[in-house]
Scaffold this motif. Structure first.
Motif, PDB file in Angstrom:
ATOM      1  N   THR A 169       0.831  -1.213   0.000  1.00 10.25           N
ATOM      2  CA  THR A 169       0.000   0.000   0.000  1.00 10.25           C
ATOM      3  C   THR A 169       0.866   1.263   0.000  1.00 10.25           C
ATOM      4  O   THR A 169       0.369   2.354   0.306  1.00 10.25           O
ATOM      5  N   LYS A 170       2.144   1.093  -0.304  1.00 15.62           N
ATOM      6  CA  LYS A 170       3.091   2.210  -0.443  1.00 15.62           C
ATOM      7  C   LYS A 170       3.392   2.922   0.869  1.00 15.62           C
ATOM      8  O   LYS A 170       3.900   4.048   0.868  1.00 15.62           O
ATOM      9  N   ARG A 171       3.106   2.294   1.992  1.00 10.76           N
ATOM     10  CA  ARG A 171       3.440   2.880   3.313  1.00 10.76           C
ATOM     11  C   ARG A 171       4.793   2.305   3.746  1.00 10.76           C
ATOM     12  O   ARG A 171       4.918   1.610   4.753  1.00 10.76           O
ATOM     13  N   ILE A 172       5.803   2.619   2.979  1.00 14.55           N
ATOM     14  CA  ILE A 172       7.121   2.003   3.141  1.00 14.55           C
ATOM     15  C   ILE A 172       7.781   2.432   4.449  1.00 14.55           C
ATOM     16  O   ILE A 172       8.446   1.633   5.115  1.00 14.55           O
ATOM     17  N   VAL A 173       7.612   3.697   4.820  1.00 15.28           N
ATOM     18  CA  VAL A 173       8.247   4.201   6.045  1.00 15.28           C
ATOM     19  C   VAL A 173       7.722   3.448   7.264  1.00 15.28           C
ATOM     20  O   VAL A 173       8.491   3.038   8.154  1.00 15.28           O
ATOM     21  N   VAL A 174       6.403   3.257   7.321  1.00 17.91           N
ATOM     22  CA  VAL A 174       5.800   2.519   8.440  1.00 17.91           C
ATOM     23  C   VAL A 174       6.307   1.084   8.458  1.00 17.91           C
ATOM     24  O   VAL A 174       6.636   0.529   9.513  1.00 17.91           O
ATOM     25  N   PHE A 175       6.365   0.477   7.285  1.00 18.62           N
ATOM     26  CA  PHE A 175       6.871  -0.896   7.160  1.00 18.62           C
ATOM     27  C   PHE A 175       8.305  -0.978   7.695  1.00 18.62           C
ATOM     28  O   PHE A 175       8.656  -1.904   8.438  1.00 18.62           O
ATOM     29  N   PHE A 176       9.124  -0.010   7.322  1.00 17.02           N
ATOM     30  CA  PHE A 176      10.525   0.011   7.741  1.00 17.02           C
ATOM     31  C   PHE A 176      10.634   0.201   9.266  1.00 17.02           C
ATOM     32  O   PHE A 176      11.402  -0.497   9.939  1.00 17.02           O
ATOM     33  N   ILE A 177       9.863   1.131   9.819  1.00 18.44           N
ATOM     34  CA  ILE A 177       9.942   1.414  11.263  1.00 18.44           C
ATOM     35  C   ILE A 177       9.522   0.206  12.086  1.00 18.44           C
ATOM     36  O   ILE A 177      10.176  -0.149  13.081  1.00 18.44           O
ATOM     37  N   ILE A 178       8.431  -0.449  11.684  1.00 17.08           N
ATOM     38  CA  ILE A 178       7.954  -1.621  12.431  1.00 17.08           C
ATOM     39  C   ILE A 178       8.999  -2.725  12.411  1.00 17.08           C
ATOM     40  O   ILE A 178       9.271  -3.368  13.441  1.00 17.08           O
ATOM     41  N   ASN A 179       9.621  -2.955  11.268  1.00 18.19           N
ATOM     42  CA  ASN A 179      10.636  -4.009  11.188  1.00 18.19           C
ATOM     43  C   ASN A 179      11.871  -3.659  12.001  1.00 18.19           C
ATOM     44  O   ASN A 179      12.473  -4.543  12.632  1.00 18.19           O
ATOM     45  N   VAL A 180      12.260  -2.392  11.997  1.00 17.05           N
ATOM     46  CA  VAL A 180      13.407  -1.978  12.820  1.00 17.05           C
ATOM     47  C   VAL A 180      13.111  -2.231  14.291  1.00 17.05           C
ATOM     48  O   VAL A 180      13.975  -2.731  15.038  1.00 17.05           O
ATOM     49  N   PHE A 181      11.903  -1.899  14.717  1.00 16.42           N
ATOM     50  CA  PHE A 181      11.519  -2.117  16.108  1.00 16.42           C
ATOM     51  C   PHE A 181      11.548  -3.607  16.462  1.00 16.42           C
ATOM     52  O   PHE A 181      12.079  -3.999  17.513  1.00 16.42           O
ATOM     53  N   ILE A 182      10.978  -4.442  15.585  1.00 18.41           N
ATOM     54  CA  ILE A 182      10.946  -5.890  15.860  1.00 18.41           C
ATOM     55  C   ILE A 182      12.353  -6.466  15.881  1.00 18.41           C
ATOM     56  O   ILE A 182      12.705  -7.278  16.751  1.00 18.41           O
ATOM     57  N   ILE A 183      13.175  -6.053  14.920  1.00 18.88           N
ATOM     58  CA  ILE A 183      14.542  -6.564  14.861  1.00 18.88           C
ATOM     59  C   ILE A 183      15.321  -6.145  16.113  1.00 18.88           C
ATOM     60  O   ILE A 183      16.083  -6.945  16.685  1.00 18.88           O
ATOM     61  N   ALA A 184      15.133  -4.907  16.542  1.00 16.40           N
ATOM     62  CA  ALA A 184      15.806  -4.441  17.769  1.00 16.40           C
ATOM     63  C   ALA A 184      15.348  -5.282  18.965  1.00 16.40           C
ATOM     64  O   ALA A 184      16.168  -5.662  19.817  1.00 16.40           O
ATOM     65  N   LEU A 185      14.051  -5.582  19.027  1.00 14.79           N
ATOM     66  CA  LEU A 185      13.530  -6.415  20.113  1.00 14.79           C
ATOM     67  C   LEU A 185      14.144  -7.808  20.085  1.00 14.79           C
ATOM     68  O   LEU A 185      14.567  -8.341  21.120  1.00 14.79           O
ATOM     69  N   PHE A 186      14.218  -8.388  18.889  1.00 17.45           N
ATOM     70  CA  PHE A 186      14.772  -9.748  18.764  1.00 17.45           C
ATOM     71  C   PHE A 186      16.274  -9.759  19.048  1.00 17.45           C
ATOM     72  O   PHE A 186      16.794 -10.749  19.576  1.00 17.45           O
ATOM     73  N   ILE A 187      16.977  -8.690  18.704  1.00 17.68           N
ATOM     74  CA  ILE A 187      18.407  -8.608  19.046  1.00 17.68           C
ATOM     75  C   ILE A 187      18.564  -8.600  20.570  1.00 17.68           C
ATOM     76  O   ILE A 187      19.460  -9.266  21.128  1.00 17.68           O
ATOM     77  N   GLY A 188      17.672  -7.856  21.243  1.00 22.24           N
ATOM     78  CA  GLY A 188      17.700  -7.848  22.710  1.00 22.24           C
ATOM     79  C   GLY A 188      17.450  -9.235  23.281  1.00 22.24           C
ATOM     80  O   GLY A 188      18.107  -9.654  24.248  1.00 22.24           O
ATOM     81  N   ILE A 189      16.524  -9.981  22.672  1.00 24.21           N
ATOM     82  CA  ILE A 189      16.258 -11.353  23.120  1.00 24.21           C
ATOM     83  C   ILE A 189      17.495 -12.217  22.920  1.00 24.21           C
ATOM     84  O   ILE A 189      17.852 -13.041  23.786  1.00 24.21           O
TER      85      ILE A 189
END
Length: 347
Positions: free
Chosen positions: A70-90
């Motif tokens: 749906t062309k909401r690339i920035v939101v897609f990028f931010i959510i993935n950065v947040f999840i990846i940061a969370l998983f790195i913490g795990i």
């Protein structure tokens, strides 16, 4: 079981299950199942794989469709950065839990710095996101191509249906012209023609509205049609048919030879000159060969027996039904005109 694998509804989940089963099993098999290595296997393989699976399917089922497409690339990028940061913490927590005294073989405080592991984890978590995006793009492309093909098939079927409906009135119109021409001259022949036409129309209405018909029935139809057309000719015209015996159970597109027969009678009949019209049908291998030969007589300007729609129709139908599987020629040879149609029925 075969039906299960042929059903795409079950095939895709089974394929995913198989891939993840291999990914989770392979490290255990390579470690030979030694109990001393199980904790290392959990920390280095199973926990990362579980996190990769969560990240992959969250992107695959939710994020890609909802945000990326749906062309909401920035939101897609931010959510993935947040999840990846969370998983790195795990990963950092689990690594400290399993190795509180540092990496095996290394005293605590020695070995690569924590930033190195964070960097490697970040790269490894990007891969499931990339795979999810690529898989979704590929699936959408496959779906789009399938829809295009389905639309094209529907268009072709509609066009073929239109051509069939176009040919039938044309055939009926020409036959009525023949009957009209003989009503005053030979009422008995006109009656015979009407009866023959009714039989032919029954075939047109009830048996030819399919993609393929029996070649034997088609040959029977064109023989009767030639007899019908012959009723309007004078004694100056000799009609010869050479139809070779054909193998049973062959199928062919209906009414493909009728325009050639019409054309032969339209241009090869004269009230004053002697002429012969020859129709032949035989097979060479898997190829049906139908040929007409007639005198190349110029058509009178007052002759309204045809408009040329028949040959245009047959050329278009051949392109749609037998693309690359036919040869059609219609040209003069000396004082004769020869039309030759070859159809590969395996096409």
């Amino acid at each position: 079981m075969n039906k299960l694998f042929k059903n795409k509804k079950y095939y895709t989940p089974l394929l995913h299950l198989l891939v993840w089963t291999v990914l989770f099993s392979l490290p255990y098999l390579l470690s030979s199942g030694q109990s001393s290595e199980i904790h290392m296997l959990v920390e280095r393989s199973w926990i990362p794989l579980a996190l990769y699976a969560v990240l992959f399917y969250f992107n695959y089922f939710v994020l890609v469709d909802r945000f990326l497409h749906t062309k909401r690339i920035v939101v897609f990028f931010i959510i993935n950065v947040f999840i990846i940061a969370l998983f790195i913490g795990i990963r950092v927590v689990t690594r400290d839990y399993f190795y509180p005294d540092g990496m095996p073989g290394k005293p605590k405080g020695e070995g690569p710095p924590m930033s190195f592991f964070i960097y490697i984890d970040a790269l490894s978590f990007i891969l499931p996101v990339i795979f999810a995006v690529m898989l979704k793009i590929f699936e959408r492309w496959i779906k789009t191509e399938a829809e295009k093909k389905e639309a094209e098939n529907a268009r072709l079927e509609s066009e073929l249906q239109h051509l069939r409906y176009q040919l039938q009135p044309h055939f009926f119109f020409n036959s009525l012209n023949n009957i009209y021409a003989m009503v005053d001259l030979s009422p008995d022949k006109a009656k015979e023609t009407i009866l023959a036409l009714s039989k032919l129309m029954r075939y047109l209405l009830y048996e030819s509205n399919t993609e393929r018909v029996s070649l034997a029935k088609e040959v029977e139809f064109i023989q009767k049609y030639i007899e019908l057309m012959e009723l309007r000719t004078s004694g100056n015209t000799v009609i010869t048919t050479n139809f070779m015996p054909l193998p049973p159970n062959l199928q062919v597109a209906p009414l493909m030879f009728v325009p050639l027969i019409e054309n032969a009678f339209k241009h090869g009949v004269s009230a004053t000159q002697q002429q012969e019209i020859v129709f032949s049908l035989h097979m060479e291998g898997s190829t049906i060969i139908f040929e007409t030969k007639n005198r190349n007589l110029p058509k009178n300007e007052t002759d309204r027996s045809g408009s040329g729609i028949g040959l245009q129709n047959i050329k278009k139908r051949l392109q749609l039904i037998y693309p690359g599987g036919y040869t059609f020629t219609a040209e003069p040879h000396g004082d004769s005109f020869i039309a030759r149609l070859q159809i590969d029925i395996k096409n």
